[in-house]
Design an enzyme around this catalytic site. Structure first.
Site, PDB file in Angstrom:
ATOM      1  N   LYS A  12       0.760  -1.395  -0.247  1.00 50.58           N
ATOM      2  CA  LYS A  12       0.016  -0.105  -0.139  1.00 50.58           C
ATOM      3  C   LYS A  12       0.866   0.895  -0.401  1.00 50.58           C
ATOM      4  CE  LYS A  12      -4.239  -2.120   2.366  1.00 50.58           C
ATOM      5  NZ  LYS A  12      -4.839  -2.344   3.418  1.00 50.58           N
TER       6      LYS A  12
ATOM      7  N   TYR B  45     -12.220  -3.389  -3.146  1.00 46.53           N
ATOM      8  CA  TYR B  45     -13.037  -2.851  -1.430  1.00 46.53           C
ATOM      9  C   TYR B  45     -14.391  -2.987  -1.702  1.00 46.53           C
ATOM     10  CZ  TYR B  45      -7.515  -2.843   0.624  1.00 46.53           C
ATOM     11  OH  TYR B  45      -6.867  -2.831   0.761  1.00 46.53           O
TER      12      TYR B  45
ATOM     13  N   ARG C  87      -1.368 -14.649   4.274  1.00 47.63           N
ATOM     14  CA  ARG C  87      -1.835 -13.578   5.500  1.00 47.63           C
ATOM     15  C   ARG C  87      -1.539 -14.403   6.209  1.00 47.63           C
ATOM     16  NH1 ARG C  87      -6.702 -10.864   3.609  1.00 47.63           N
ATOM     17  NH2 ARG C  87      -7.700 -11.329   5.535  1.00 47.63           N
TER      18      ARG C  87
ATOM     19  N   ASN D 180      -1.502   0.365   7.272  1.00 49.15           N
ATOM     20  CA  ASN D 180      -1.337  -1.039   7.460  1.00 49.15           C
ATOM     21  C   ASN D 180      -0.585  -1.997   6.249  1.00 49.15           C
ATOM     22  OD1 ASN D 180      -3.362  -2.270   6.156  1.00 49.15           O
ATOM     23  ND2 ASN D 180      -3.825  -2.986   7.413  1.00 49.15           N
TER      24      ASN D 180
ATOM     25  N   HIS E 188      -1.543  -5.428   1.350  1.00 52.51           N
ATOM     26  CA  HIS E 188      -3.041  -6.546   1.324  1.00 52.51           C
ATOM     27  C   HIS E 188      -2.461  -7.884   1.078  1.00 52.51           C
ATOM     28  CE1 HIS E 188      -6.872  -8.072  -0.531  1.00 52.51           C
ATOM     29  NE2 HIS E 188      -5.608  -8.145  -1.519  1.00 52.51           N
TER      30      HIS E 188
HETATM   31  P1  ATP Z   1      -7.032  -6.025   3.168  1.00 53.61           P
HETATM   32  O1  ATP Z   1      -7.909  -6.657   2.894  1.00 53.61           O
HETATM   33  O2  ATP Z   1      -6.087  -4.953   2.632  1.00 53.61           O
HETATM   34  O3  ATP Z   1      -5.332  -7.347   3.280  1.00 53.61           O
HETATM   35  P2  ATP Z   1      -7.380  -7.516   5.711  1.00 53.61           P
HETATM   36  O4  ATP Z   1      -7.966  -8.636   4.785  1.00 53.61           O
HETATM   37  O5  ATP Z   1      -6.836  -7.353   7.254  1.00 53.61           O
HETATM   38  O6  ATP Z   1      -7.154  -6.166   4.988  1.00 53.61           O
HETATM   39  P3  ATP Z   1     -10.207  -5.630   5.309  1.00 53.61           P
HETATM   40  O7  ATP Z   1     -11.042  -6.297   6.237  1.00 53.61           O
HETATM   41  O8  ATP Z   1     -10.098  -6.800   4.125  1.00 53.61           O
HETATM   42  O9  ATP Z   1      -8.891  -6.483   6.009  1.00 53.61           O
HETATM   43  O10 ATP Z   1      -9.610  -4.422   5.117  1.00 53.61           O
HETATM   44  C1  ATP Z   1      -9.431  -3.893   4.324  1.00 53.61           C
HETATM   45  C2  ATP Z   1      -8.463  -3.089   4.409  1.00 53.61           C
HETATM   46  O11 ATP Z   1      -9.821  -1.856   4.777  1.00 53.61           O
HETATM   47  C3  ATP Z   1      -7.290  -3.583   6.312  1.00 53.61           C
HETATM   48  O12 ATP Z   1      -6.583  -3.442   5.562  1.00 53.61           O
HETATM   49  C4  ATP Z   1      -6.791  -1.734   6.663  1.00 53.61           C
HETATM   50  O13 ATP Z   1      -6.967  -0.894   5.711  1.00 53.61           O
HETATM   51  C5  ATP Z   1      -9.287  -1.275   6.126  1.00 53.61           C
HETATM   52  N1  ATP Z   1      -9.389  -1.254   7.656  1.00 53.61           N
HETATM   53  C6  ATP Z   1      -9.909  -2.805   7.612  1.00 53.61           C
HETATM   54  N2  ATP Z   1     -10.549  -2.340   9.176  1.00 53.61           N
HETATM   55  C7  ATP Z   1      -9.989  -1.085   9.552  1.00 53.61           C
HETATM   56  C8  ATP Z   1     -10.542  -0.227  10.681  1.00 53.61           C
HETATM   57  N3  ATP Z   1     -11.620  -0.918  11.505  1.00 53.61           N
HETATM   58  N4  ATP Z   1     -10.036   1.560  10.035  1.00 53.61           N
HETATM   59  C9  ATP Z   1      -9.260   1.864   9.349  1.00 53.61           C
HETATM   60  N5  ATP Z   1      -8.922   1.068   8.393  1.00 53.61           N
HETATM   61  C10 ATP Z   1      -9.880   0.003   8.711  1.00 53.61           C
HETATM   62 MG    MG Z   2      -9.237  -8.040   3.084  1.00 49.81          MG
END
Ligand code: ATP
Ligand code: MG
Length: 137
Positions: free
Chosen positions: A9, A49, A85, A112, A115
């Site tokens: 990211k 997303y 993951r 974070n 992805h």
């Molecule tokens: P990614 O899909 O980016 O790999 P993930 O699968 O761990 O991450 P998801 O639930 O798919 O988590 O959420 C997608 C992204 O949305 C997260 O990586 C983060 O950047 C953002 N996100 C998720 N939860 C929150 C939150 N509570 N506050 C802010 N951003 C969030």
């Molecule tokens: Mg995800």
């Protein structure tokens, strides 16, 4: 063979973590099938997303993903989705284990670093979104 869409990211790129992150996937033993630096248009970040559209953080998430260039990658290998993951760690970097990418390099869910696809179907969906056919080997 299984494939995962992995994306560094904008914060990960800006902080100079690209080499470190690629090294971790290479050392683990997965095969790199596609790689590019890319400034995502808003519509692509929204589509990527789209499952999170109703979440309160969705508008900020889309802004974050388009805030600078990302590094788009396809990694291949048996079990790569789940393994990636594990290498990446929990969504909230404060809860991610040390030794994981998020555990080592982040403190906020909203920044974070990386992805990783969460299922084989989503992996293929995301690869088709972010790459054209001729860009993959
Ligand atoms: P990614 O899909 O980016 O790999 P993930 O699968 O761990 O991450 P998801 O639930 O798919 O988590 O959420 C997608 C992204 O949305 C997260 O990586 C983060 O950047 C953002 N996100 C998720 N939860 C929150 C939150 N509570 N506050 C802010 N951003 C969030
Ligand atoms: Mg995800």
């Amino acid at each position: 063979v299984e494939r995962s869409y992995i994306m560094i990211k904008p914060d990960g790129v800006q902080r100079g973590l690209v080499g470190e992150i690629i090294t971790r996937f290479e050392r683990k033993g997965f095969s790199l099938k596609g790689l590019k630096l890319f400034q995502a248009p808003k519509e692509l970040a929204e589509e990527h997303y789209s499952e999170l559209k109703e979440r309160p953080f969705y508008p900020e998430l889309v802004k974050y993903i388009v805030s600078g260039p990302v590094v788009c990658m396809v990694w291949e290998g048996p079990g790569v989705i789940a393994s990636a993951r594990k290498l990446i760690g929990a969504t909230n970097p404060l809860l991610a284990e040390p030794g994981t990418i998020r555990g080592d390099f982040g403190i906020q869910s909203g920044r974070n670093v990386i992805h990783g696809s969460d299922s084989p179907d989503n992996g293929e969906r995301e690869i088709a979104l972010w790459f054209k056919e001729g860009e993959l080997v």
